[in-house]
Enzyme design. Sequence first.
Site, PDB file in Angstrom:
ATOM      1  N   LYS A 226       1.019  -1.604  -0.011  1.00  0.00           N
ATOM      2  CA  LYS A 226      -0.149   0.175  -0.123  1.00  0.00           C
ATOM      3  C   LYS A 226       1.152   1.537   0.043  1.00  0.00           C
ATOM      4  O   LYS A 226       1.352   1.836   0.979  1.00  0.00           O
ATOM      5  CB  LYS A 226      -0.854  -0.414   1.406  1.00  0.00           C
TER       6      LYS A 226
ATOM      7  N   GLY B 192       7.516   5.302   8.066  1.00  0.00           N
ATOM      8  CA  GLY B 192       6.500   6.169   8.308  1.00  0.00           C
ATOM      9  C   GLY B 192       6.590   6.909   9.529  1.00  0.00           C
ATOM     10  O   GLY B 192       7.828   6.531  10.420  1.00  0.00           O
ATOM     11  N   SER B 193       5.219   7.691  10.091  1.00  0.00           N
ATOM     12  CA  SER B 193       5.552   8.295  11.117  1.00  0.00           C
ATOM     13  C   SER B 193       5.174   7.895  11.926  1.00  0.00           C
ATOM     14  O   SER B 193       4.152   6.558  12.020  1.00  0.00           O
ATOM     15  CB  SER B 193       4.863   9.832  11.520  1.00  0.00           C
TER      16      SER B 193
ATOM     17  N   GLU C 272       9.919   0.771  10.664  1.00  0.00           N
ATOM     18  CA  GLU C 272      11.237   1.759   9.948  1.00  0.00           C
ATOM     19  C   GLU C 272      10.295   3.538  10.449  1.00  0.00           C
ATOM     20  O   GLU C 272       8.818   3.945   9.707  1.00  0.00           O
ATOM     21  CB  GLU C 272      11.475   1.980   8.726  1.00  0.00           C
TER      22      GLU C 272
ATOM     23  N   CYS D 271      14.157  10.039   6.461  1.00  0.00           N
ATOM     24  CA  CYS D 271      14.322   9.156   8.121  1.00  0.00           C
ATOM     25  C   CYS D 271      15.643   9.395   8.096  1.00  0.00           C
ATOM     26  O   CYS D 271      15.510  10.089   9.789  1.00  0.00           O
ATOM     27  CB  CYS D 271      13.496   7.669   8.082  1.00  0.00           C
TER      28      CYS D 271
ATOM     29  N   GLU E 254      11.264  15.837  14.818  1.00  0.00           N
ATOM     30  CA  GLU E 254      11.213  15.963  13.969  1.00  0.00           C
ATOM     31  C   GLU E 254      10.521  16.312  12.432  1.00  0.00           C
ATOM     32  O   GLU E 254       9.422  16.915  12.684  1.00  0.00           O
ATOM     33  CB  GLU E 254      11.434  14.094  13.203  1.00  0.00           C
TER      34      GLU E 254
HETATM   35  P1  NAD Z   1       2.640   8.999   7.727  1.00  0.00           P
HETATM   36  O1  NAD Z   1       2.853   7.385   8.377  1.00  0.00           O
HETATM   37  O2  NAD Z   1       1.612   9.904   7.179  1.00  0.00           O
HETATM   38  O3  NAD Z   1       2.144   7.555   6.639  1.00  0.00           O
HETATM   39  C1  NAD Z   1       3.538   6.137   6.041  1.00  0.00           C
HETATM   40  C2  NAD Z   1       2.522   5.608   4.794  1.00  0.00           C
HETATM   41  O4  NAD Z   1       0.759   5.100   6.213  1.00  0.00           O
HETATM   42  C3  NAD Z   1       1.112   5.980   4.104  1.00  0.00           C
HETATM   43  O5  NAD Z   1       1.024   4.682   2.828  1.00  0.00           O
HETATM   44  C4  NAD Z   1      -0.257   6.228   4.776  1.00  0.00           C
HETATM   45  O6  NAD Z   1      -1.044   6.128   3.956  1.00  0.00           O
HETATM   46  C5  NAD Z   1      -0.171   5.642   5.395  1.00  0.00           C
HETATM   47  N1  NAD Z   1      -1.313   5.509   6.443  1.00  0.00           N
HETATM   48  C6  NAD Z   1      -1.334   6.097   7.854  1.00  0.00           C
HETATM   49  N2  NAD Z   1      -2.666   6.135   7.816  1.00  0.00           N
HETATM   50  C7  NAD Z   1      -2.589   4.764   8.679  1.00  0.00           C
HETATM   51  C8  NAD Z   1      -3.714   3.917   9.112  1.00  0.00           C
HETATM   52  N3  NAD Z   1      -4.285   4.657  10.122  1.00  0.00           N
HETATM   53  N4  NAD Z   1      -3.179   2.724   8.446  1.00  0.00           N
HETATM   54  C9  NAD Z   1      -1.923   2.591   8.050  1.00  0.00           C
HETATM   55  N5  NAD Z   1      -1.607   3.312   7.027  1.00  0.00           N
HETATM   56  C10 NAD Z   1      -1.797   4.104   7.057  1.00  0.00           C
HETATM   57  O7  NAD Z   1       4.206   9.125   7.422  1.00  0.00           O
HETATM   58  P2  NAD Z   1       4.876  10.170   6.088  1.00  0.00           P
HETATM   59  O8  NAD Z   1       3.624  10.970   6.227  1.00  0.00           O
HETATM   60  O9  NAD Z   1       4.216   9.380   4.665  1.00  0.00           O
HETATM   61  O10 NAD Z   1       5.874   9.918   6.587  1.00  0.00           O
HETATM   62  C11 NAD Z   1       6.715  10.178   7.148  1.00  0.00           C
HETATM   63  C12 NAD Z   1       6.786   9.637   8.129  1.00  0.00           C
HETATM   64  O11 NAD Z   1       7.491   8.469   7.691  1.00  0.00           O
HETATM   65  C13 NAD Z   1       8.105  10.944   9.000  1.00  0.00           C
HETATM   66  O12 NAD Z   1       8.499  10.193  10.500  1.00  0.00           O
HETATM   67  C14 NAD Z   1       9.253   9.935   8.107  1.00  0.00           C
HETATM   68  O13 NAD Z   1      10.642  10.075   8.875  1.00  0.00           O
HETATM   69  C15 NAD Z   1       8.901   8.155   8.239  1.00  0.00           C
HETATM   70  N6  NAD Z   1       9.842   7.401   7.182  1.00  0.00           N
HETATM   71  C16 NAD Z   1      10.806   6.743   7.933  1.00  0.00           C
HETATM   72  C17 NAD Z   1      11.218   6.364   7.218  1.00  0.00           C
HETATM   73  C18 NAD Z   1      12.466   4.492   7.915  1.00  0.00           C
HETATM   74  O14 NAD Z   1      12.610   3.931   7.016  1.00  0.00           O
HETATM   75  N7  NAD Z   1      12.561   4.766   9.099  1.00  0.00           N
HETATM   76  C19 NAD Z   1      11.604   5.936   5.524  1.00  0.00           C
HETATM   77  C20 NAD Z   1      10.562   7.300   5.588  1.00  0.00           C
HETATM   78  C21 NAD Z   1      10.043   7.876   6.028  1.00  0.00           C
END
Ligand code: NAD
Length: 449
Positions: free
Chosen positions: A142, A195-196, A217, A251, A351
């Site tokens: 996804k 993600g976050s 991650e 990240c 962050e």
């Molecule tokens: P996010 O958590 O908002 O979204 C990430 C993913 O999760 C997207 O595909 C989103 O559609 C999905 N998502 C959102 N709500 C959800 C839910 N309730 N249930 C399941 N999935 C859901 O994060 P973002 O704003 O897209 O990305 C930024 C963050 O990601 C930053 O904090 C960054 O540091 C982190 N990040 C980490 C790494 C790593 O490898 N450690 C890599 C890239 C980004």
Amino acid sequence: MTRVAECGEDEIDRAVAAARKAQNGPWRQTTPADRGRLLHKVAALILENKDSITKMESLDTGKPLAQAEADCVVAARYFEFYAGIADKIGGVTIPLTLDFLDYTEREPLGVVGQIVPWNYPLQMSARGLAPCLAAGNSIVIKPAEEACLSAIELGRICKEAGIPDGVVNVVTGYGSEAGAALASHPDVNLVAFTGSVQTGSTVMQSAAKNVVPVLLELGGKSPNIVFADADLEKATPVIIKCALQNAGQTCSAGSRVLVHRSRHDEVVERLVELAQKYRVGPGIDNSDMGPVISKRQWTRIMDYMDIARDEGAEIATGGKRPEGKDCEGGFFIEPTIFTQASPGMRVHDEEIFGPVTTVVPFDTDEEAAGIANATPYGLVTGLWTQDVTRAHRMAREIAAGQIFVNTYGAGGGVEIPFGGYKKSGFGREKGLEAINFYSQTKNICIGLT
Ligand code: NAD
């Protein structure tokens, strides 16, 4: 203008069913050597289609063409690396008494749900997909709603390479609908989430209801620590690059610089000079730095500029939308460096996920380690020193999953384990270690008497 399907629970359900069917059927019959061959084909096809994927990724995310091309090469490298591992995932024999023969096997987990963010859509999709397939799992990916085209293209390439139908499924949609449905699906055996922190925690709670493992991650606030004996000529161009790469939406971005007080002013001066040389503009024009992903993200980052000023930090450069025709109407932000920041300030601890760096002075190695560890995150740290003893000692003191000395990053780092301490997450992606998280151990004990 591109339109993308808004999928939800039904589509996730169908994709998971397809993945399960393929897992129990043709994929199970595919030998490890053949899985490796298929992954090699995927790598070759990514490289064959490099120009079009690069353009697509740049247009979708706003990142500079050179960065999008590098992402493409790294994505291919994931498939090459794990192609070579697919037929080497074996178990061990364990010596007991003469009355037993005991051995282990590494088995796939089954169906993996992978949730991908928007900052490196192609690289992140490849990072999870390649070890997942090498270990014999099937997958439902996804991608993020903000940028999902390259994940769809990767799915198409997997099909073209000959990976059986149903093994790789890409389902687009919003996080709260498609993402939530995948994270809570009872027939998913691992949720690999990038993600976050906030969403990661939600995903973990959903998976917990099904007693399903998660690989998280999450975010970072990674420091580069510049000691008095650092080679600044070598260090500062790398430090500025890791702060500004992908407009700081990385990240592992080096979004904090800690500097020995004796070199503080010199480092600030060098970083400011380098930052001001950045050509900010549309990624498709191959600028040095593109826009941030969305208005929401732009507003969030600009809010931090005000927060930092209110906290008493001072802008050494940047802090606003760049002027000039190229940047009109886009979500551009000047490369920004704050001085007079310290632990406890939000600009230092949180962050920001934009092209914003703080520079903080320190007096002793102990103080440097204390400041480095003073955020909830622990993803990456860069150490800049000529003193090998100090480098090793500091590497032990820092709570982070990856430590670099006199460098930062390793050309994509496909071969080396990557993951967080503390709120940066847990589990490890990349390298041989990722296979441990995409497979499970079965022990078999045979009585010989
Ligand atoms: P996010 O958590 O908002 O979204 C990430 C993913 O999760 C997207 O595909 C989103 O559609 C999905 N998502 C959102 N709500 C959800 C839910 N309730 N249930 C399941 N999935 C859901 O994060 P973002 O704003 O897209 O990305 C930024 C963050 O990601 C930053 O904090 C960054 O540091 C982190 N990040 C980490 C790494 C790593 O490898 N450690 C890599 C890239 C980004």
